[in-house]
Enzyme design. Structure first.
Site, PDB file in Angstrom:
ATOM      1  N   ILE A   1       1.218  24.364  30.446  1.00 22.73           N
ATOM      2  CA  ILE A   1       2.128  24.871  31.481  1.00 22.73           C
ATOM      3  C   ILE A   1       1.511  26.073  32.195  1.00 22.73           C
ATOM      4  O   ILE A   1       1.602  26.207  33.420  1.00 22.73           O
ATOM      5  CB  ILE A   1       3.499  25.230  30.847  1.00 22.73           C
ATOM      6  CG1 ILE A   1       4.212  23.951  30.393  1.00 22.73           C
ATOM      7  CG2 ILE A   1       4.358  26.021  31.830  1.00 22.73           C
ATOM      8  CD1 ILE A   1       5.491  24.187  29.580  1.00 22.73           C
TER       9      ILE A   1
ATOM     10  N   ASP B   1      -5.794  38.627  23.412  1.00 18.91           N
ATOM     11  CA  ASP B   1      -4.797  38.155  22.456  1.00 18.91           C
ATOM     12  C   ASP B   1      -3.508  38.904  22.791  1.00 18.91           C
ATOM     13  O   ASP B   1      -3.461  40.126  22.670  1.00 18.91           O
ATOM     14  CB  ASP B   1      -5.267  38.463  21.027  1.00 18.91           C
ATOM     15  CG  ASP B   1      -4.295  37.949  19.974  1.00 18.91           C
ATOM     16  OD1 ASP B   1      -3.090  37.777  20.300  1.00 18.91           O
ATOM     17  OD2 ASP B   1      -4.729  37.737  18.824  1.00 18.91           O
ATOM     18  N   VAL B   2      -2.489  38.176  23.197  1.00 23.10           N
ATOM     19  CA  VAL B   2      -1.277  38.860  23.682  1.00 23.10           C
ATOM     20  C   VAL B   2      -0.525  39.618  22.594  1.00 23.10           C
ATOM     21  O   VAL B   2       0.347  40.419  22.895  1.00 23.10           O
ATOM     22  CB  VAL B   2      -0.297  37.881  24.387  1.00 23.10           C
ATOM     23  CG1 VAL B   2      -0.895  37.341  25.671  1.00 23.10           C
ATOM     24  CG2 VAL B   2       0.146  36.763  23.451  1.00 23.10           C
TER      25      VAL B   2
ATOM     26  N   TYR C   1      11.163  29.703  16.325  1.00 19.82           N
ATOM     27  CA  TYR C   1      10.803  29.438  17.723  1.00 19.82           C
ATOM     28  C   TYR C   1      12.022  29.629  18.626  1.00 19.82           C
ATOM     29  O   TYR C   1      11.963  30.322  19.652  1.00 19.82           O
ATOM     30  CB  TYR C   1      10.255  28.011  17.860  1.00 19.82           C
ATOM     31  CG  TYR C   1       9.861  27.650  19.277  1.00 19.82           C
ATOM     32  CD1 TYR C   1       8.641  28.054  19.808  1.00 19.82           C
ATOM     33  CD2 TYR C   1      10.722  26.915  20.096  1.00 19.82           C
ATOM     34  CE1 TYR C   1       8.282  27.728  21.118  1.00 19.82           C
ATOM     35  CE2 TYR C   1      10.373  26.588  21.400  1.00 19.82           C
ATOM     36  CZ  TYR C   1       9.149  26.999  21.905  1.00 19.82           C
ATOM     37  OH  TYR C   1       8.802  26.679  23.203  1.00 19.82           O
TER      38      TYR C   1
ATOM     39  N   LYS D   1      12.683  32.475  21.620  1.00 17.97           N
ATOM     40  CA  LYS D   1      12.930  32.139  23.033  1.00 17.97           C
ATOM     41  C   LYS D   1      14.278  32.690  23.501  1.00 17.97           C
ATOM     42  O   LYS D   1      14.412  33.119  24.650  1.00 17.97           O
ATOM     43  CB  LYS D   1      12.841  30.629  23.240  1.00 17.97           C
ATOM     44  CG  LYS D   1      11.424  30.086  23.042  1.00 17.97           C
ATOM     45  CD  LYS D   1      10.436  30.702  24.028  1.00 17.97           C
ATOM     46  CE  LYS D   1       9.054  30.109  23.944  1.00 17.97           C
ATOM     47  NZ  LYS D   1       8.112  30.691  24.905  1.00 17.97           N
TER      48      LYS D   1
ATOM     49  N   THR E   1       2.251  18.677  26.681  1.00 17.07           N
ATOM     50  CA  THR E   1       1.123  19.607  26.533  1.00 17.07           C
ATOM     51  C   THR E   1       0.662  19.549  25.080  1.00 17.07           C
ATOM     52  O   THR E   1       1.227  18.807  24.284  1.00 17.07           O
ATOM     53  CB  THR E   1       1.522  21.078  26.824  1.00 17.07           C
ATOM     54  OG1 THR E   1       2.459  21.496  25.829  1.00 17.07           O
ATOM     55  CG2 THR E   1       2.141  21.249  28.202  1.00 17.07           C
TER      56      THR E   1
END
Ligand code: NDP
Length: 255
Positions: A23, A68-69, A162, A166, A197
């Site tokens: 994405i 690396d975030v 997860y 979000k 993806t």
């Protein structure tokens, strides 16, 4: 300016985390097509370079930057390098994310922490790092990639960490939007549904009933169908929109 011109990003600088595939890559491509100079950030240097080279081959200005975030130092270095190379950052897309499936009683603290660090804390850190200069300049647009999983409980896979990460992204979006609206910095999110993806086991037969048949549109999305929603939120086309979570899910959350 006519309506279509308002979707253009000419002269703007955009950073897309996780822009080297999936994405994020579709979003980086859409932004380049709209005229932005784009920085693609991810851990895999070779993939960053390859994705940036594709945009450059198409006539755009683009660079790959290893980051690396989950690391504030990497995010600060990313901000400083892009500002030096391309100019002040107008658009930040917090897209990098990971997913894990598992029953809640079997998820380790390490897995919980890893998901939160990548999907939620990194959005917080990047928003602080990039938001500081946006607030100072009185201009900027942040687009977070949330998920329909932050709004509903998916079936049949369990993935509480997860989904919680979000949901956190969605509320962080609204919180920062309210705080920074008077400083002319907009913060919005997209909430994609099932999209083909590397992160999603979209073609697994055991998921077909839930992930395809139960979607009102009876199919999953391609990344190229998600990217225009991010472009809308990043660009002047949405100049009076902030704190919005734009669902792009083929109707999945309707029932
Ligand atoms: P992919 O697995 O295809 O891509 C994930 C991207 O994130 C890669 O570019 C990867 O680059 C990057 N990334 C992961 N961890 C880090 C890190 N620590 N630092 C920097 N970059 C990182 O995933 P998708 O394209 O499917 O997902 C993109 C976003 O969309 C995610 O936030 C995901 O949760 C969300 N989403 C996806 C859906 C789907 O069905 N696919 C549905 C709803 C939301 P690298 O490995 O080089 O670091």
């Amino acid at each position: 300016m006519n309506a279509l011109d308002r979707f253009r990003l000419d002269g703007q600088v955009a950073v897309v985390t996780g822009g080297n595939r999936g994405i994020g890559k579709a979003i980086a491509t859409a932004f380049a097509e709209a005229g932005a100079a784009v920085a693609i950030a991810g851990r895999d240097e070779e993939r960053n370079e390859r994705a940036a080279a594709e945009l450059v081959a198409g006539g755009a200005t683009a660079v790959g930057v290893r980051a690396d975030v989950t690391s504030r130092a990497d995010l600060t270095a990313l901000h400083d390098q892009v500002t030096r190379q391309l100019g002040p950052v107008d658009v930040l897309v917090n897209n990098a994310g990971i997913g894990i499936h598992g029953e809640s009683l079997s998820i380790s603290d390490e897995d919980w922490d890893r998901v939160m660090a990548t999907n939620l804390s990194a959005v917080w850190k990047a928003s602080q790092v990039f938001g500081a200069s946006m607030v100072e300049r009185g201009a900027g647009s942040i687009v977070n990639v949330g998920s329909m999983s932050g709004m509903i409980v998916n079936r049949p896979q369990w993935h509480a960490p997860y989904a919680v990460s979000k949901a956190g992204v969605h509320h962080l979006t609204k919180s920062l939007a309210a705080e920074w609206a008077p400083r002319s910095v907009r913060v919005n999110a997209i909430a994609p549904g099932y999209t083909k993806t590397e992160i999603s086991d979209i073609d697994s037969p055991e998921y077909k009933h839930y992930w395809i048949d139960e979607v009102p549109m009876q199919r999953y999305a391609q990344s190229s169908e998600i990217a225009p929603a991010a472009l809308y939120l990043a660009s002047p086309a949405s100049s009076f929109v902030t704190g919005e979570i734009l669902v792009v899910d083929g109707g999945y959350t309707l029932w």
